[in-house]
Design a protein around this motif. Structure first.
Motif, PDB file in Angstrom:
ATOM      1  N   ILE A   1       0.832  -1.211   0.000  1.00  0.00           N
ATOM      2  CA  ILE A   1       0.000   0.000   0.000  1.00  0.00           C
ATOM      3  C   ILE A   1       0.864   1.257   0.000  1.00  0.00           C
ATOM      4  CG2 ILE A   1      -1.741   1.312   1.311  1.00  0.00           C
ATOM      5  CD1 ILE A   1      -2.898  -1.444   2.154  1.00  0.00           C
ATOM      6  N   ARG A   2       2.001   1.194   0.686  1.00  0.00           N
ATOM      7  CA  ARG A   2       2.907   2.347   0.644  1.00  0.00           C
ATOM      8  C   ARG A   2       3.320   2.657  -0.787  1.00  0.00           C
ATOM      9  NH1 ARG A   2       7.539   1.046   4.050  1.00  0.00           N
ATOM     10  NH2 ARG A   2       8.757   1.527   2.190  1.00  0.00           N
ATOM     11  N   HIS A   3       3.567   1.614  -1.566  1.00  0.00           N
ATOM     12  CA  HIS A   3       3.962   1.844  -2.962  1.00  0.00           C
ATOM     13  C   HIS A   3       2.797   2.278  -3.835  1.00  0.00           C
ATOM     14  CE1 HIS A   3       8.108   1.058  -2.463  1.00  0.00           C
ATOM     15  NE2 HIS A   3       7.888  -0.114  -1.882  1.00  0.00           N
ATOM     16  N   LEU A   4       1.586   1.873  -3.475  1.00  0.00           N
ATOM     17  CA  LEU A   4       0.410   2.388  -4.192  1.00  0.00           C
ATOM     18  C   LEU A   4       0.281   3.882  -3.957  1.00  0.00           C
ATOM     19  CD1 LEU A   4      -2.349  -0.322  -3.559  1.00  0.00           C
ATOM     20  CD2 LEU A   4      -1.370   0.317  -5.774  1.00  0.00           C
ATOM     21  N   ILE A   5       0.530   4.316  -2.737  1.00  0.00           N
ATOM     22  CA  ILE A   5       0.440   5.740  -2.417  1.00  0.00           C
ATOM     23  C   ILE A   5       1.525   6.518  -3.149  1.00  0.00           C
ATOM     24  CG2 ILE A   5       0.614   7.462  -0.546  1.00  0.00           C
ATOM     25  CD1 ILE A   5      -0.582   5.312   1.346  1.00  0.00           C
ATOM     26  N   GLU A   6       2.728   5.941  -3.195  1.00  0.00           N
ATOM     27  CA  GLU A   6       3.840   6.625  -3.841  1.00  0.00           C
ATOM     28  C   GLU A   6       3.651   6.793  -5.347  1.00  0.00           C
ATOM     29  OE1 GLU A   6       7.699   4.886  -2.680  1.00  0.00           O
ATOM     30  OE2 GLU A   6       7.109   5.591  -0.676  1.00  0.00           O
ATOM     31  N   GLU A   7       3.065   5.816  -5.987  1.00  0.00           N
ATOM     32  CA  GLU A   7       2.903   5.847  -7.444  1.00  0.00           C
ATOM     33  C   GLU A   7       1.524   5.274  -7.788  1.00  0.00           C
ATOM     34  OE1 GLU A   7       5.611   7.159  -9.201  1.00  0.00           O
ATOM     35  OE2 GLU A   7       4.205   7.124 -10.870  1.00  0.00           O
ATOM     36  N   PRO A   8       0.476   6.088  -7.602  1.00  0.00           N
ATOM     37  CA  PRO A   8      -0.878   5.502  -7.686  1.00  0.00           C
ATOM     38  C   PRO A   8      -1.307   5.029  -9.078  1.00  0.00           C
ATOM     39  CG  PRO A   8      -0.953   7.853  -7.079  1.00  0.00           C
ATOM     40  CD  PRO A   8       0.480   7.491  -7.196  1.00  0.00           C
ATOM     41  N   GLN A   9      -0.715   5.636 -10.137  1.00  0.00           N
ATOM     42  CA  GLN A   9      -1.168   5.316 -11.502  1.00  0.00           C
ATOM     43  C   GLN A   9      -2.688   5.205 -11.517  1.00  0.00           C
ATOM     44  OE1 GLN A   9       1.213   2.123 -13.156  1.00  0.00           O
ATOM     45  NE2 GLN A   9       3.069   3.347 -13.064  1.00  0.00           N
ATOM     46  N   ASN A  10      -3.242   4.127 -12.130  1.00  0.00           N
ATOM     47  CA  ASN A  10      -4.704   4.022 -12.039  1.00  0.00           C
ATOM     48  C   ASN A  10      -5.118   2.918 -11.061  1.00  0.00           C
ATOM     49  OD1 ASN A  10      -3.925   1.940 -13.592  1.00  0.00           O
ATOM     50  ND2 ASN A  10      -5.550   2.079 -15.080  1.00  0.00           N
ATOM     51  N   ASN A  11      -4.260   2.649 -10.079  1.00  0.00           N
ATOM     52  CA  ASN A  11      -4.535   1.595  -9.107  1.00  0.00           C
ATOM     53  C   ASN A  11      -4.950   2.093  -7.734  1.00  0.00           C
ATOM     54  OD1 ASN A  11      -2.016   0.661 -10.943  1.00  0.00           O
ATOM     55  ND2 ASN A  11      -3.521  -0.968 -10.654  1.00  0.00           N
ATOM     56  N   PHE A  12      -4.911   3.401  -7.534  1.00  0.00           N
ATOM     57  CA  PHE A  12      -5.156   3.910  -6.181  1.00  0.00           C
ATOM     58  C   PHE A  12      -5.735   5.329  -6.219  1.00  0.00           C
ATOM     59  CE2 PHE A  12      -3.820   5.700  -2.068  1.00  0.00           C
ATOM     60  CZ  PHE A  12      -4.213   4.680  -1.203  1.00  0.00           C
ATOM     61  N   LYS A  13      -6.823   5.516  -5.471  1.00  0.00           N
ATOM     62  CA  LYS A  13      -7.431   6.849  -5.360  1.00  0.00           C
ATOM     63  C   LYS A  13      -7.988   7.007  -3.955  1.00  0.00           C
ATOM     64  CE  LYS A  13      -9.477   6.857  -9.942  1.00  0.00           C
ATOM     65  NZ  LYS A  13     -10.767   6.670 -10.605  1.00  0.00           N
TER      66      LYS A  13
END
Ligand code: ATP
Ligand code: ZN
Ligand code: MG
Ligand code: MG
Length: 467
Positions: A200-212
């Protein structure tokens, strides 16, 4: 909502994906999801109004009769098809156009059919019961959480590095994204809290279209290219702080950014592992297939700590459904060809085999009762294709975690000692939903094979080079 009294001023742009554009009502907790198609076709729509209606009805049926049974009813909101006045849709499309991200404008909103899918707004649960602090909603598009079995793949690398991580190299090589995301789905689906935290830390760092992240129904955090709101960790922390006033890691009454982010991720991990009941933790079969070599998570640490997901958690249900893809695209493709050949010889069989629906109980039964042995029949091949398509949907869906702050009773606070108030963990009531459950078309399978080959060869050229 009265369909014949629609006013575009009651609706605002909410977001979009590759296939649809979503607008939300300014007062009611409702969204409309409208179809999109390539901008080149903007003058002549690719399908008639009846076909568009059928397509959306198929989405509703697929979600409510097939995916909901596989993923668990409690997570699914299938919605209903609505027919809207064309003038309303036209005005709406003009109104939202300037808010759309430029990189999504290769497609236009369907303004001809007047059909849309009406859904509850999952980013503003209980909009009516205004609390002091608006709900926080986190959307995660987790993608595929397992490695294919070595039996069916031609390239060894596919059993070592997960599809998402390989795809990242391809996307950067092709200019789709500037930077690679270090998120690995296998970490998120591991059930190991540390690994999930890392993911999840990496989703926050580079959300692209995977995290909002949405606050009170508004998107406050998403990828720079994906939204007009800019990606700014500081502004995110500013938004989050009021929700975590009672964190455990405060220094002189101030919570460090690191502790704040960590508390936030912790709440998210809890929501993803929760299932309502105390479901037992499942031991992941095929242990060797749950770690991706491209993940930067320290492999030594994996050997410790619990492995596996609670069987009633959203992640477990999604992973199980993804794993209906048991042959990988390479193993499936010959079966697809068997069906395709059969349909060329007997076009009328398309209906009996339910290739394009209807997505009813019979469809679900076909894919659930599919035998493990290939008897050479077209029925077996069609059932495997159905399974693969259902798995594709589960690899492409999003999870929405809604966090509604609870325990806001001020009078209660007065009674708490300062000490207790300081160390009270953040209290949220959370609800988890799954969205974006469209059926993937039968004809998309050859494209899937070609894409798979391109991604793997790109990775073998660029990805495995020493860093
Ligand atoms: P993809 O490219 O991922 O396939 P899509 O075109 O199929 O996307 P959706 O993912 O269904 O479209 O919707 C686009 C976005 O709109 C979602 O990522 C989400 O942020 C928002 N959205 C969709 N449905 C809802 C809902 N019911 N409530 C709130 N927001 C929603
Ligand atoms: Zn990976
Ligand atoms: Mg989506
Ligand atoms: Mg979709």
């Amino acid at each position: 909502m009265e369909v014949d009294k629609m006013d575009e001023n009651d609706w605002k742009y909410h977001g979009e994906g590759n296939k649809s554009l979503v607008v939300s009502h300014v007062q009611l907790s409702r969204v409309l999801r409208l179809l999109k198609y390539p901008a080149e076709d903007s003058e002549n729509p690719p399908q008639t109004a009846e076909q568009a209606f059928r397509q959306i009805q198929n989405i509703v049926d697929f979600s409510s009769n097939v995916m909901s049974s596989l993923l668990g009813e409690k997570f699914i909101h299938s919605g209903e098809v609505v027919k809207l006045p064309l003038e309303f849709v036209r005005q709406l499309s003009i109104k939202v156009q300037h808010q759309r991200p430029v990189w999504r404008c290769d497609k236009v909103m369907d303004i001809y059919s007047g059909c849309a899918l009406c859904l509850p707004n999952l980013t503003s649960p209980g909009l009516h019961q205004q609390t002091h602090t608006p709900p926080l909603c986190i959307e995660i598009k987790p993608k595929c959480g397992f490695l294919p079995s070595p039996k069916h793949v031609s390239k060894d690398i596919k059993t070592k590095v997960c599809r998402f991580c390989m795809h990242q190299h391809y996307k950067v090589a092709n200019g789709k994204w500037k930077r690679r995301s270090l998120y690995c789905p296998l970490d998120l689906f591991s059930g190991n809290r540390q690994r999930m935290h890392f993911a999840i830390r990496h989703l926050i760092e580079e959300p692209q279209n995977n995290f909002k992240i949405f606050k009170g129904g508004q998107c406050i955090y998403s990828s720079k290219e994906g939204s007009d709101d800019s990606l700014d960790l500081n502004s995110l922390l500013h938004h989050l702080r009021p929700y975590f006033l009672y964190g455990n890691n405060r220094i002189n009454g101030h919570m460090t950014s690191k502790a704040l982010l960590s508390d936030f991720i912790q709440v998210l991990v809890n929501a993803l592992l929760s299932g309502g009941g105390g479901g037992e933790v499942t031991d992941r079969r095929g242990e060797g297939r749950s770690f991706c070599e491209a993940s930067l998570y320290n492999k030594e640490r994996i050997r410790h700590g619990s492995q596996g997901l609670p069987s009633d958690s959203v992640l477990f249900r999604i992973l199980q459904t993804q794993m209906l893809d048991s042959l990988d695209i390479e193993g499936l493709y010959p079966l697809y060809c068997r069906v395709e050949q059969h349909l060329q010889d007997f076009p009328k069989e398309r209906t009996r085999l339910q290739i394009d629906g209807p997505y009813n109980e019979a469809f679900l039964e076909k894919l659930q009762k599919c035998s493990t042995e290939d008897d050479g029949s077209v029925e077996f091949a069609a059932a495997k294709v159905h399974q693969y398509r259902v798995a594709m949907t589960a690899k492409d869906c999003s999870i929405m975690v809604a966090l509604v702050p609870s325990g806001e009773e001020e009078d209660d606070d007065e009674g708490l000692s300062a000490q207790r108030r300081l160390f009270r963990p953040p209290a949220f009531s959370c609800s988890v939903s799954i969205l974006d459950l469209d059926p993937k078309p039968f004809d998309s399978i050859p494209r899937q094979l070609r894409l798979d080959q391109k991604i793997v060869s790109c990775y073998l050229r660029t990805g495995s080079l020493p860093k």
